[in-house]
Motif scaffolding. Structure first.
Motif, PDB file in Angstrom:
ATOM      1  N   SER A  68       0.825  -1.204   0.000  1.00  0.00           N
ATOM      2  CA  SER A  68       0.000   0.000   0.000  1.00  0.00           C
ATOM      3  C   SER A  68       0.865   1.262   0.000  1.00  0.00           C
ATOM      4  N   GLY A  69       1.935   1.256   0.787  1.00  0.00           N
ATOM      5  CA  GLY A  69       2.853   2.399   0.822  1.00  0.00           C
ATOM      6  C   GLY A  69       3.538   2.624  -0.510  1.00  0.00           C
ATOM      7  N   ARG A  70       3.984   1.551  -1.126  1.00  0.00           N
ATOM      8  CA  ARG A  70       4.627   1.657  -2.457  1.00  0.00           C
ATOM      9  C   ARG A  70       3.646   2.212  -3.480  1.00  0.00           C
ATOM     10  N   SER A  71       2.448   1.676  -3.432  1.00  0.00           N
ATOM     11  CA  SER A  71       1.418   2.106  -4.376  1.00  0.00           C
ATOM     12  C   SER A  71       1.092   3.589  -4.195  1.00  0.00           C
ATOM     13  N   GLY A  76       1.921   9.218  -6.420  1.00  0.00           N
ATOM     14  CA  GLY A  76       2.229  10.605  -6.093  1.00  0.00           C
ATOM     15  C   GLY A  76       1.517  11.134  -4.855  1.00  0.00           C
ATOM     16  N   CYS A  77       1.000  10.230  -4.038  1.00  0.00           N
ATOM     17  CA  CYS A  77       0.310  10.647  -2.808  1.00  0.00           C
ATOM     18  C   CYS A  77       1.325  11.160  -1.782  1.00  0.00           C
ATOM     19  N   PRO A  78       0.888  12.023  -0.870  1.00  0.00           N
ATOM     20  CA  PRO A  78       1.799  12.511   0.167  1.00  0.00           C
ATOM     21  C   PRO A  78       2.143  11.404   1.167  1.00  0.00           C
ATOM     22  N   LYS A  79       3.203  11.626   1.925  1.00  0.00           N
ATOM     23  CA  LYS A  79       3.644  10.638   2.917  1.00  0.00           C
ATOM     24  C   LYS A  79       2.770  10.772   4.167  1.00  0.00           C
ATOM     25  N   ARG A  90       2.365   0.420  10.229  1.00  0.00           N
ATOM     26  CA  ARG A  90       2.734   1.804   9.868  1.00  0.00           C
ATOM     27  C   ARG A  90       4.184   1.839   9.378  1.00  0.00           C
ATOM     28  N   ALA A  91       5.050   1.118  10.075  1.00  0.00           N
ATOM     29  CA  ALA A  91       6.463   1.078   9.686  1.00  0.00           C
ATOM     30  C   ALA A  91       6.622   0.442   8.311  1.00  0.00           C
ATOM     31  N   TYR A  92       5.884  -0.629   8.053  1.00  0.00           N
ATOM     32  CA  TYR A  92       5.955  -1.269   6.737  1.00  0.00           C
ATOM     33  C   TYR A  92       5.410  -0.347   5.649  1.00  0.00           C
ATOM     34  N   ALA A  95       8.083   2.076   4.911  1.00  0.00           N
ATOM     35  CA  ALA A  95       9.170   1.411   4.187  1.00  0.00           C
ATOM     36  C   ALA A  95       8.813   1.281   2.713  1.00  0.00           C
ATOM     37  N   GLY A  96       7.589   0.901   2.422  1.00  0.00           N
ATOM     38  CA  GLY A  96       7.155   0.797   1.030  1.00  0.00           C
ATOM     39  C   GLY A  96       7.183   2.145   0.332  1.00  0.00           C
ATOM     40  N   TRP A  97       6.759   3.175   1.038  1.00  0.00           N
ATOM     41  CA  TRP A  97       6.744   4.525   0.467  1.00  0.00           C
ATOM     42  C   TRP A  97       8.166   4.984   0.168  1.00  0.00           C
ATOM     43  N   HIS A  98       9.106   4.746   1.085  1.00  0.00           N
ATOM     44  CA  HIS A  98      10.488   5.186   0.905  1.00  0.00           C
ATOM     45  C   HIS A  98      11.271   4.325  -0.084  1.00  0.00           C
TER      46      HIS A  98
END
Length: 114
Positions: A68-71, A76-79, A90-92, A95-98
Motif C-alpha cells: 500500500s505504501g509503495r502504491s 504521487g500521494c503525500p507521505k 505503519r512502519a511497513y 518502508a514501502g513509500w520510501h
C-alpha cells in the motif's frame, strides 16, 4: 491417524475464531492440508473466511501495508500513513513509500544537505 472428537472440537473452535490453518495444524500435530480437509468435511469451510485470514496474515507480516505504501508513492500521494494501522504496519507502509525513493534515485542525505 484418525481425528478424535476432542480434536474436532478444538478445530471447530479455532477455525471459527479465524485462526490460520497453519497454527491449528501445529496445535493439533497435523499438516495444513489435513486441517483444511477436516474442516471441509465438518462443513466449516467458507471462502470469505479464507480471504479474511489471508488478509490478516499478510497484514501481520506487513506485506499489505508495504504494498500500500509503495502504491501510494507511485501514485504521487503525500507521505501520510493511513489511520488505523498498527505500529508495525505503519512502519511497513513507510518502508514501502520510501523504497520507491531508491528506485527513483532520490537520496534524502544528498538532497537534505543541499
Amino acid at each position: 491417524m484418525k481425528w478424535t472428537a476432542e480434536q474436532d472440537a478444538i478445530l471447530t473452535e479455532l477455525y471459527e475464531g479465524e485462526t490460520p490453518a497453519s497454527v491449528i495444524g501445529k496445535r493439533l500435530g497435523r499438516s495444513v492440508q489435513a486441517v483444511r480437509t477436516r474442516a471441509f468435511r465438518l462443513g466449516l469451510t467458507d471462502p470469505q473466511r479464507t480471504q479474511r485470514v489471508a488478509k490478516i496474515m499478510a497484514e501481520d507480516r506487513g506485506l499489505g501495508a508495504y504494498i500500500s505504501g509503495r502504491s501510494a508513492r507511485q501514485k504521487g500521494c503525500p507521505k501520510v500513513v493511513p489511520g488505523g494501522l498498527r505500529p508495525v504496519a505503519r512502519a511497513y507502509w513507510l518502508a514501502g513509500w520510501h523504497d520507491v525513493d531508491m528506485e527513483l534515485g532520490h537520496s534524502v542525505i544528498a538532497e537534505g544537505a543541499a
